[in-house]
Design a protein around this motif. Sequence first.
Motif, PDB file in Angstrom:
ATOM      1  N   VAL A 136     -13.248   1.903  -3.328  1.00 56.67           N
ATOM      2  CA  VAL A 136     -11.849   2.124  -2.949  1.00 56.67           C
ATOM      3  C   VAL A 136     -11.219   0.839  -2.404  1.00 56.67           C
ATOM      4  CG1 VAL A 136     -10.387   3.318  -1.263  1.00 56.67           C
ATOM      5  CG2 VAL A 136     -11.986   4.610  -2.671  1.00 56.67           C
ATOM      6  N   LYS A 142      -7.942  -0.357  -4.257  1.00 53.35           N
ATOM      7  CA  LYS A 142      -6.705  -0.416  -3.470  1.00 53.35           C
ATOM      8  C   LYS A 142      -5.933  -1.708  -3.750  1.00 53.35           C
ATOM      9  CE  LYS A 142      -5.043  -0.461   1.232  1.00 53.35           C
ATOM     10  NZ  LYS A 142      -5.409  -0.688   2.603  1.00 53.35           N
ATOM     11  N   ARG A 199      -4.097  -1.313  -7.240  1.00 50.06           N
ATOM     12  CA  ARG A 199      -3.162  -0.206  -7.457  1.00 50.06           C
ATOM     13  C   ARG A 199      -1.742  -0.698  -7.276  1.00 50.06           C
ATOM     14  NH1 ARG A 199       0.202   3.278  -8.389  1.00 50.06           N
ATOM     15  NH2 ARG A 199      -0.090   5.508  -8.030  1.00 50.06           N
ATOM     16  N   ALA A 205       2.018   1.909  -5.336  1.00 50.82           N
ATOM     17  CA  ALA A 205       1.524   3.081  -4.615  1.00 50.82           C
ATOM     18  C   ALA A 205       2.619   3.597  -3.679  1.00 50.82           C
ATOM     19  CB  ALA A 205       0.281   2.726  -3.815  1.00 50.82           C
ATOM     20  N   GLU A 234      -0.877   2.050   3.003  1.00 55.06           N
ATOM     21  CA  GLU A 234      -2.117   2.095   3.779  1.00 55.06           C
ATOM     22  C   GLU A 234      -2.734   3.492   3.844  1.00 55.06           C
ATOM     23  OE1 GLU A 234      -3.846  -0.560   4.955  1.00 55.06           O
ATOM     24  OE2 GLU A 234      -2.321  -1.671   3.853  1.00 55.06           O
ATOM     25  N   MET A 271      -3.044   5.390   1.304  1.00 57.56           N
ATOM     26  CA  MET A 271      -3.590   5.664  -0.029  1.00 57.56           C
ATOM     27  C   MET A 271      -5.085   6.005  -0.040  1.00 57.56           C
ATOM     28  SD  MET A 271      -3.152   3.282  -3.409  1.00 57.56           S
ATOM     29  CE  MET A 271      -3.518   1.846  -2.444  1.00 57.56           C
ATOM     30  N   PRO A 272      -5.972   5.257   0.607  1.00 57.87           N
ATOM     31  CA  PRO A 272      -7.399   5.628   0.569  1.00 57.87           C
ATOM     32  C   PRO A 272      -7.675   7.028   1.124  1.00 57.87           C
ATOM     33  CG  PRO A 272      -7.171   3.384   1.337  1.00 57.87           C
ATOM     34  CD  PRO A 272      -5.780   3.966   1.273  1.00 57.87           C
ATOM     35  N   TRP A 322      -6.635   9.451  -1.551  1.00 56.63           N
ATOM     36  CA  TRP A 322      -7.625   9.470  -2.621  1.00 56.63           C
ATOM     37  C   TRP A 322      -8.850  10.298  -2.223  1.00 56.63           C
ATOM     38  CZ3 TRP A 322      -7.703   3.608  -4.246  1.00 56.63           C
ATOM     39  CH2 TRP A 322      -6.569   3.332  -5.018  1.00 56.63           C
TER      40      TRP A 322
END
Length: 171
Positions: free
Chosen positions: A98, A102, A105, A108, A112, A114-115, A118
């Motif tokens: 990840v 990241k 990507r 998005a 921050e 995003m992980p 996911w």
Amino acid sequence: MTSELLDQALIEEATKKSGLIWVRGAGAPAARALWHVWHEGAVCLVGDGPGEQPLPGLTDGGFAEVTVRSKDKGGRLVAWPATVSELAPGSPEWEAAVAELKGKRLNAPDGEEMPRRWGRECRVLRLVPAGSSAPLPSDDLAERPLPSPATTRQPIPAGLPRLLARRRKGK
């Protein structure tokens, strides 16, 4: 032995440099263009969540066929079989993958966050080369794009050509 090492080197270098790969999962009707990263000897993908790329036919423990294109010319360079494994959210392997994904990507919506999204809503997959390169597919792999809210198929606005022409004259 030398042939296997050359195949591995070709697969790794071509896949690292290509921004897109075509992946056909077991039972999938066609290969899909997917963005990816090469990390620790394998392709890492994220998808199957809201706003992320679909990963049809890619199941944990399954197989896939990967075709890599040339970044310069767009032609096919190498095709290779892969084993698919799904990384468990929060595991050290997932965290490392990840962190790489990241950075690649684009656009998005949540930055921050995003992980964490996911981990809750998406799947992170690892495609490990399983053997030497395969013969390149003989078909053209061209498929009509799937419907998506991210694509627009509308005529350009009537005034746009005049606006662009005016900008060129001003320079």
